[in-house]
Design a protein around this motif. Structure first.
Motif, PDB file in Angstrom:
ATOM      1  N   UNK A 219     -11.968  45.697 -36.263  1.00 14.09           N
ATOM      2  CA  UNK A 219     -12.342  44.469 -35.563  1.00 14.09           C
ATOM      3  C   UNK A 219     -13.184  43.579 -36.480  1.00 14.09           C
ATOM      4  N   UNK A 220     -14.172  44.171 -37.105  1.00 17.77           N
ATOM      5  CA  UNK A 220     -15.059  43.410 -37.984  1.00 17.77           C
ATOM      6  C   UNK A 220     -14.311  42.868 -39.195  1.00 17.77           C
ATOM      7  N   UNK A 221     -13.470  43.709 -39.813  1.00 18.51           N
ATOM      8  CA  UNK A 221     -12.758  43.290 -41.016  1.00 18.51           C
ATOM      9  C   UNK A 221     -11.736  42.197 -40.721  1.00 18.51           C
ATOM     10  N   UNK A 222     -11.042  42.307 -39.588  1.00 17.13           N
ATOM     11  CA  UNK A 222     -10.064  41.279 -39.256  1.00 17.13           C
ATOM     12  C   UNK A 222     -10.741  39.941 -38.970  1.00 17.13           C
ATOM     13  N   UNK A 223     -11.890  39.998 -38.323  1.00 14.02           N
ATOM     14  CA  UNK A 223     -12.618  38.750 -38.076  1.00 14.02           C
ATOM     15  C   UNK A 223     -13.031  38.099 -39.399  1.00 14.02           C
ATOM     16  N   UNK A 224     -13.354  38.920 -40.387  1.00 17.03           N
ATOM     17  CA  UNK A 224     -13.758  38.393 -41.691  1.00 17.03           C
ATOM     18  C   UNK A 224     -12.562  37.886 -42.494  1.00 17.03           C
ATOM     19  N   UNK A 225     -11.450  38.617 -42.441  1.00 17.36           N
ATOM     20  CA  UNK A 225     -10.300  38.288 -43.288  1.00 17.36           C
ATOM     21  C   UNK A 225      -9.315  37.324 -42.623  1.00 17.36           C
ATOM     22  N   UNK A 226      -9.186  37.405 -41.308  1.00 14.50           N
ATOM     23  CA  UNK A 226      -8.205  36.580 -40.603  1.00 14.50           C
ATOM     24  C   UNK A 226      -8.870  35.450 -39.826  1.00 14.50           C
ATOM     25  N   UNK A 227     -10.012  35.762 -39.218  1.00  9.18           N
ATOM     26  CA  UNK A 227     -10.694  34.770 -38.400  1.00  9.18           C
ATOM     27  C   UNK A 227     -10.887  35.278 -36.986  1.00  9.18           C
ATOM     28  N   UNK A 228     -11.222  34.388 -36.093  1.00 12.44           N
ATOM     29  CA  UNK A 228     -11.464  34.764 -34.706  1.00 12.44           C
ATOM     30  C   UNK A 228     -10.179  35.264 -34.053  1.00 12.44           C
ATOM     31  N   UNK A 229     -10.286  36.198 -33.106  1.00 11.68           N
ATOM     32  CA  UNK A 229      -9.083  36.692 -32.431  1.00 11.68           C
ATOM     33  C   UNK A 229      -8.328  35.566 -31.718  1.00 11.68           C
ATOM     34  N   UNK A 230      -7.002  35.695 -31.695  1.00 14.67           N
ATOM     35  CA  UNK A 230      -6.176  34.731 -30.976  1.00 14.67           C
ATOM     36  C   UNK A 230      -6.215  34.986 -29.481  1.00 14.67           C
ATOM     37  N   UNK A 231      -6.498  36.245 -29.109  1.00  4.45           N
ATOM     38  CA  UNK A 231      -6.574  36.611 -27.689  1.00  4.45           C
ATOM     39  C   UNK A 231      -7.451  37.843 -27.558  1.00  4.45           C
ATOM     40  N   UNK A 232      -8.206  37.911 -26.467  1.00  6.61           N
ATOM     41  CA  UNK A 232      -9.017  39.093 -26.194  1.00  6.61           C
ATOM     42  C   UNK A 232      -9.300  39.187 -24.709  1.00  6.61           C
ATOM     43  N   UNK A 233      -9.163  40.393 -24.173  1.00  2.81           N
ATOM     44  CA  UNK A 233      -9.586  40.675 -22.811  1.00  2.81           C
ATOM     45  C   UNK A 233     -10.242  42.051 -22.795  1.00  2.81           C
ATOM     46  N   UNK A 234     -10.369  42.650 -21.626  1.00  2.00           N
ATOM     47  CA  UNK A 234     -11.088  43.919 -21.516  1.00  2.00           C
ATOM     48  C   UNK A 234     -10.348  45.071 -22.190  1.00  2.00           C
ATOM     49  N   UNK A 235      -9.047  44.913 -22.416  1.00  3.54           N
ATOM     50  CA  UNK A 235      -8.251  46.031 -22.916  1.00  3.54           C
ATOM     51  C   UNK A 235      -7.720  45.817 -24.328  1.00  3.54           C
ATOM     52  N   UNK A 236      -7.327  44.598 -24.656  1.00  2.83           N
ATOM     53  CA  UNK A 236      -6.716  44.361 -25.962  1.00  2.83           C
ATOM     54  C   UNK A 236      -7.388  43.195 -26.667  1.00  2.83           C
ATOM     55  N   UNK A 237      -7.265  43.212 -27.978  1.00  2.03           N
ATOM     56  CA  UNK A 237      -7.691  42.076 -28.798  1.00  2.03           C
ATOM     57  C   UNK A 237      -6.622  41.875 -29.856  1.00  2.03           C
ATOM     58  N   UNK A 238      -6.294  40.610 -30.141  1.00  3.25           N
ATOM     59  CA  UNK A 238      -5.175  40.328 -31.032  1.00  3.25           C
ATOM     60  C   UNK A 238      -5.533  39.221 -32.016  1.00  3.25           C
TER      61      UNK A 238
END
Length: 241
Positions: A219-238
């Motif tokens: 989660x941390x690495x993707x936020x750093x390398x890709x940016x903010x998630x395109x979608x997130x809820x209680x179960x999934x983050x993308x």
């Protein structure tokens, strides 16, 4: 008794046709094509090999060959009677993110992570029914968990990560439908559009799944390398690549 009469009638008809040599070849061809057509129209092939389906060997398609009930996920007939957790996911529990994916015209693959080995604990086929996207399963190496592996054995809640982490040389792991979660370039090469992390499985499946330490790291690495998630809820983050 009625079936016996039907069988006798069919046999009598076949015997009558068989006495005429000019009909024998045509009859054989007709039976062969009729058998294949019946299997295609009424058998398990249409629902098992609907496109896309990356889980054709999943127990949901192989335990029973009747029409699939997509209102809920797979329940194994081999579930022990003393297993009290409800791991069946209802359609209403599935993240709306998947239905959104199905409406997008691109139809590029998505990466799903994580996946447990046991069919009764693997709902990825069920999510694919709603997303209509080709699925590539993600894995991480170097995953060591306190349970899920024993000498020469695996369990239903064993993650594929735990097995693949036993490889002495991770660079030799080459799969068509698996990809390392740390290899973003490989995902882009395969045309992946979204990476989907399951933070918490639905129903009571989360109680079976051991916490994966790599989820927080990824989660941390993707936020750093890709940016903010395109979608997130209680179960999934993308994230969108």
């Amino acid at each position: 008794m009625s079936l016996l009469f039907v069988a006798c009638g069919i046999q009598a008809g076949l015997d009558a046709i068989a006495t005429r040599a000019e009909f024998r070849t045509a009859l054989q061809n007709l039976i062969a094509f009729a058998g294949v057509a019946a299997l295609l129209l009424a058998g398990p092939l249409p629902q098992c090999y609907v496109t896309p389906n990356n889980f054709t060997s999943h127990g949901a398609f192989q335990y029973r060959y009747g029409r699939m009930d997509w209102s809920h996920s797979f329940y194994s007939d081999l579930t022990p009677s003393d297993f009290t957790l409800n791991t069946v996911i209802q359609a209403g529990e599935v993240s709306p993110f998947y239905s959104t994916l199905a409406k997008e015209p691109d139809g590029r693959p998505i990466v799903e992570y994580p996946m447990m080995i046991g069919d009764h604990f693997n709902p990825l086929y069920y999510y694919q029914h709603f997303s209509k996207r080709p699925v590539i399963v993600g894995y991480a190496t170097g995953v060591a968990l306190p349970r899920g592996l024993a000498a020469g054995n695996i369990y239903g809640d064993t993650y594929i990560d735990q097995v693949l982490s036993l490889a002495h040389d991770p660079s030799r792991l080459q799969f068509r439908n698996f990809v390392s979660m740390d290899d973003l370039s490989a995902m882009r090469t395969r045309g992946v559009e979204y990476i989907v992390l399951h933070k918490r499985f639905e129903s009571q499946l989360y109680a079976v799944a051991m916490p994966l330490p790599d989820l927080a790291r990824l989660y941390k690495e993707y936020c750093e390398k890709i940016g903010a998630p395109a979608y997130e809820d209680a179960h999934v983050v993308s994230w969108r690549l």
